[in-house]
Design a protein around this motif. Structure first.
Motif, short mmCIF file in Angstrom:
data_model
loop_
_atom_site.label_atom_id
_atom_site.label_comp_id
_atom_site.label_asym_id
_atom_site.label_seq_id
_atom_site.Cartn_x
_atom_site.Cartn_y
_atom_site.Cartn_z
N THR A 11 1.18 34.60 77.06
CA THR A 11 2.81 35.45 76.68
C THR A 11 2.13 36.71 78.11
N MET A 12 1.35 36.97 77.57
CA MET A 12 0.88 38.17 78.45
C MET A 12 0.73 38.15 79.86
N PHE A 13 0.30 36.99 79.87
CA PHE A 13 0.04 36.29 81.68
C PHE A 13 1.40 35.80 82.53
N GLU A 14 2.57 35.72 81.15
CA GLU A 14 3.56 35.27 82.07
C GLU A 14 4.34 36.37 82.07
N GLU A 15 5.00 37.31 80.96
CA GLU A 15 5.11 38.61 81.57
C GLU A 15 4.62 39.46 82.60
N ASN A 16 2.95 39.31 82.71
CA ASN A 16 2.80 40.50 83.64
C ASN A 16 2.61 39.46 84.58
N GLN B 57 -7.03 31.10 64.65
CA GLN B 57 -7.62 32.59 65.26
C GLN B 57 -7.11 32.30 67.00
N LEU B 58 -7.94 30.99 67.18
CA LEU B 58 -8.13 30.51 68.65
C LEU B 58 -7.20 30.46 69.20
N LYS B 59 -6.18 29.91 68.14
CA LYS B 59 -4.15 29.14 68.65
C LYS B 59 -3.94 30.24 68.88
N ASN B 60 -3.17 31.23 67.93
CA ASN B 60 -2.90 32.72 67.73
C ASN B 60 -3.52 33.05 69.68
N LEU B 61 -4.41 33.78 70.09
CA LEU B 61 -5.08 33.81 71.13
C LEU B 61 -4.89 33.32 72.15
N HIS B 62 -4.42 31.94 72.27
CA HIS B 62 -4.30 31.54 73.01
C HIS B 62 -2.68 31.64 73.45
N LYS B 63 -1.84 31.87 71.67
CA LYS B 63 -0.51 32.15 72.21
C LYS B 63 -0.20 33.21 73.37
N GLU C 48 -4.29 36.07 90.52
CA GLU C 48 -5.32 36.20 90.07
C GLU C 48 -5.77 37.69 88.87
N SER C 49 -5.02 38.54 89.35
CA SER C 49 -4.88 39.74 89.00
C SER C 49 -4.24 39.19 86.97
N CYS C 50 -3.07 39.34 86.95
CA CYS C 50 -2.58 38.74 86.14
C CYS C 50 -3.43 37.85 84.54
N LEU C 51 -4.03 36.94 85.56
CA LEU C 51 -5.05 35.69 85.29
C LEU C 51 -6.21 35.91 84.66
N LYS C 52 -6.28 36.96 84.67
CA LYS C 52 -7.88 37.18 84.83
C LYS C 52 -8.29 38.63 83.62
N GLU C 53 -6.73 39.51 83.35
CA GLU C 53 -6.54 40.58 82.12
C GLU C 53 -5.87 39.54 80.56
N ALA C 54 -5.37 38.25 80.61
CA ALA C 54 -4.92 36.90 80.08
C ALA C 54 -6.35 36.50 79.34
#
Length: 781
Positions: A407-412, A397-403, A429-435
């Motif tokens: 992905t969220m960080f890159e797309e945003n 689960q941790l690895k999947n959350l990592h991926k 900073e904004s995208c990093l906090k969300e991911a």
């Protein structure tokens, strides 16, 4: 027996005493000896067999290896495959004990004594576990290498992995050797059977190593050995073997690889290292082994646990296995989405907590009435076993959350960077906090109580991944900005450089350097403004400014090289030469006269043009003292100041001189064409002969006007030195007229020929008609 020694077929008779087996002549199997029988009696025939094994005179050139583990785990089979021995193996249809006591043989093709020790946990001995522990301790005391044979599913168990046995062996080992200084170490090679690879071998090794160190730390140490560590007495190696039945070829292949550890001293994992050798001569080994066995038999600390404790252990294991089977069924649905499809389960933490609680409650209900010490111990083992199984899904689960977070960080980040205006540091900073919140909140939900689980390591890896993505995005944006600056620099430098090089003066290079400084200053302002949004450090900003200076200088050099290419440089020299040679100081074209000193004008003009070559040869910084750009591996500022090498200057000079010679010859020809002299007597004759015509022209207004016009036209042609062009025009006109006349003559001749041909045809036709009339009249007559 050396590796190259051929095995000799020998018959060893069975005397029925001490378990001596015969050497089969048909199979050529190596003789084996039961050195300790079921009654714990040590054999007296070991010296004889040392001779039969050709080891009695081996001195120190021999090694000893032993194997022990649970009963029916394939220990004898492993030894037979590994060393070419012929120990009895279990009948799979009966599942009964095959090895009783301790047997010994010699490894085929190697100076190795191999001991096959009776398995532990056998039902034949029941609760009598004393012999198993003594035989294991004997093996450790007399052998350099101990092979611990266990199944993969036994890892993490206490009895299944022989941890209880090892605890007692370690404790007694300390007591036996506490007064012996400089004791050699023993290597324990742990062979994990039926290793399928789902759990990496490194993880299994860490689990076993941790268990062994924990057992060692909990042992009471004799006086003087309170601070000793397990590695002071033992080294450990780990290896895995696939399933012998399901993967027979793979099993044989891995066994063959394992064999090299015992017979190839060059193998990096060679087990028979000098520090493990007991330093007992081969001819005295039987005395040493016998004395060790006597010490073990006399040790009063090797008592068995009580029957109540054994019963509790047996029942708790049964109850634990039943609860664990139900637990396994409940967690099976997690495998596909988490481990195979790399998906995340929203409420995984709650589900794992409920399933684990259910398994523990089932165990507590039936096992709590047994011996409390055994029950509490088994409950801890079961909890650890449950946590080990759930840890697989926790890690997945941790690895999947990592991926998912990456992905969220890159797309945003990509979406924000596509907007027309942005502050890079703020959107990162904004995208990093969300991911990051997505990962941390998901990880907290799956951490269970009574575990040592932590997502710190995975979180740190995620932060590193975030840093790499943001660094790549930052690099891309810097690259984009650098391209824009490069284009800006090129646009700002292109025109000033061209203007200065096309109108060269002594201050040409000074003006170019001035334009370069202004361009760099403008680009630096743009760079500083952009760098603020990237949170660039002072060092990074300085490096970027230095890179801008180098890039601008390379652009300048590129433009200079274009302007001073061979053809362009020759054009500039010719332009300067023509300016000085063909035009006067007022910029008007020169008309060469006989009295003009063409040679002097030519030399001055050519020398003036040639002064441009040394001017263009090197960038002059004499008026820009202190101007410099820091060098690096790919940039040499001083070297870049040289535009034309000496060889190139000589080549350009020679080529220009050849071209300028043509202008000199042209000027000379124009003077020669206008300086032809007429003799004086010819003028007198012309006046005498043309006097009447001259008077006629003067008296006639028409002739006079025509004469004045011709004289004026001729003077203009002379003054402007147009005789040559006029001659070419007249030649061209005459040539065209001649060509047209020839064409007309050819056309006239063709018409004449055509007319003659037509006339001849008519004459022929009329002649034929007369002949026909005459012929007809002749026939009538």
């Amino acid at each position: 027996m050396s590796n190259n020694e051929t095995t000799t077929t020998t018959i060893v008779k069975t005397d029925g005493v001490n378990g001596i087996k015969s050497w089969d002549e048909d199979t050529g199997s190596i003789p084996r000896l039961q050195i300790v029988d079921e009654n714990q009696d040590f054999t007296q025939d070991l010296p004889n067999f040392m001779g039969k094994w050709s080891l009695a005179e081996a001195g120190f050139q021999y090694n000893v290896v032993a194997v022990f583990g649970s009963q029916s785990t394939g220990k004898s089979t492993l030894l037979n495959r590994l060393f070419g021995t012929s120990f009895d193996v279990m009948d799979e249809n009966q599942r009964s004990q095959t090895t009783k006591g301790i047997w010994m043989s010699r490894g085929r093709g190697m100076h190795v004594l191999v001991m096959d020790v009776e398995g532990t946990d056998g039902r034949e001995r029941g609760e009598d576990q004393d012999f198993e522990r003594k035989s294991a301790l004997f093996s450790m005391a007399t052998s350099e290498v101990i092979i611990l044979n266990l199944w993969e599913h036994q890892v993490g168990l206490y009895q299944g992995a022989n941890m209880g046995l090892l605890k007692t062996v370690f404790e007694v080992n300390l007591q036996l050797f506490q007064n012996q200084k400089g004791k050699e170490k023993t290597l324990i090679l742990i062979v994990i059977r039926d290793h399928v690879g789902a759990t990496p071998l490194e993880n299994l090794a860490k689990t076993i190593q941790a268990d062994l160190e924990k057992i060692w730390d909990g042992l009471p140490k004799p006086e003087g050995l309170e601070e000793c560590k397990i590695h002071d007495y033992f080294d450990f190696m780990f290896t895995g073997l696939p399933h012998k039945i399901l993967l027979p070829e793979k099993f044989d292949e891995e066994v063959a690889k394992l064999r090299t550890r015992f017979n190839d001293s060059k193998d990096p994992n060679y087990v028979f290292r000098p520090q493990y050798h007991k330093r007992i001569p081969a001819d005295g080994y039987h005395v040493y082994a016998s004395s060790i066995w006597d010490k073990i038999l006399s040790n009063k600390d090797l008592d068995l646990p009580t029957q109540q404790e054994l019963l509790a252990q047996y029942r708790c294991d049964e109850i634990s296995n039943t609860a664990f089977e139900r637990f396994t069924e409940r967690i099976t649905p997690f495998k596909i989405p988490i481990l195979e499809k790399a998906q995340t389960i929203p409420d995984l933490g709650e589900q794992m907590k409920d399933i684990r609680s259910e398994a523990l409650e089932s165990f507590d209900k039936n096992a709590s009435r047994y011996h409390q010490g055994v029950y509490e111990k088994k409950r801890k083992e079961m909890l650890a076993k449950l946590n080990t199984q759930l840890n697989v899904f926790f890690v997945g689960q941790l690895k999947n959350l990592h991926k998912k977070a990456i992905t969220m960080f890159e797309e945003n980040l990509k979406a924000e960077l596509k907007k027309p205006s942005y502050n890079f540091a703020e959107i990162v900073e904004s995208c990093l906090k969300e991911a990051d919140d997505l990962f941390v909140n998901g990880a907290k939900d799956i951490v269970l109580a009574d575990t040592d689980w932590s997502y710190t390591h995975e979180h740190s890896q995620l932060e590193e991944a975030f840093a790499k993505v943001s660094a790549q995005a930052r690099a891309d944006e810097f690259k984009k900005m650098s391209k824009q600056l490069a284009k800006q620099v090129e646009n700002e430098l292109s025109e000033p450089v061209s203007l200065q090089l096309n109108s060269p003066t002594e201050k040409t290079w000074h003006n170019i350097i001035k334009a370069y400084k202004e361009t760099v200053e403008h680009g630096q302002k743009t760079l500083v403004e952009k760098a603020k949004s990237f949170n660039s450090s002072d060092e990074e900003l300085e490096e970027s400014i230095l890179g801008l200076k180098r890039q601008a200088w390379l652009v300048l050099r590129k433009k200079v090289d274009e302007e001073l290419a061979d053809n362009m440089l020759l054009l500039k020299l010719r332009s300067r030469f023509e300016e000085k040679f063909r035009y006067d100081e007022h910029g008007l074209p020169r008309v060469w006269k006989p009295e003009d000193d063409i040679d002097s004008y030519f030399r001055k003009a050519r020398d003036d043009a040639l002064t441009l070559i040394p001017l263009f040869a090197k960038i002059d910084l004499s008026e820009d003292e202190g101007f410099d750009i820091e060098n690096d591996e790919d940039f040499d500022f001083k070297h870049s100041l040289t535009i034309l090498t000496e060889a190139k200057q000589i080549d350009i000079t020679n080529r220009f001189k050849r071209e300028s010679d043509a202008f000199y010859l042209e000027a000379k020809r124009s003077v020669v064409a206008t300086t032809a002299k007429i003799p004086t007597w010819l003028l007198v004759v012309m006046i005498a002969l043309g006097w009447n015509e001259f008077m006629t022209i003067i008296k006639s207004p028409i002739y006079l006007v025509l004469f004045v016009f011709c004289i004026t036209f001729g003077y203009i042609i002379y003054a402007l030195n147009l005789w040559g062009p006029l001659e070419r025009i007249l030649t061209t006109v005459f040539g065209e007229a001649t060509k047209m006349a020839k064409e007309r003559m050819v056309e006239g001749m063709e018409k004449v020929k055509e007319q003659q041909h037509q006339l001849q045809q008519k004459q022929n036709s009329s002649g034929d008609t007369g002949d026909n009339v005459e012929m007809k009249s002749f026939k009538g007559e």
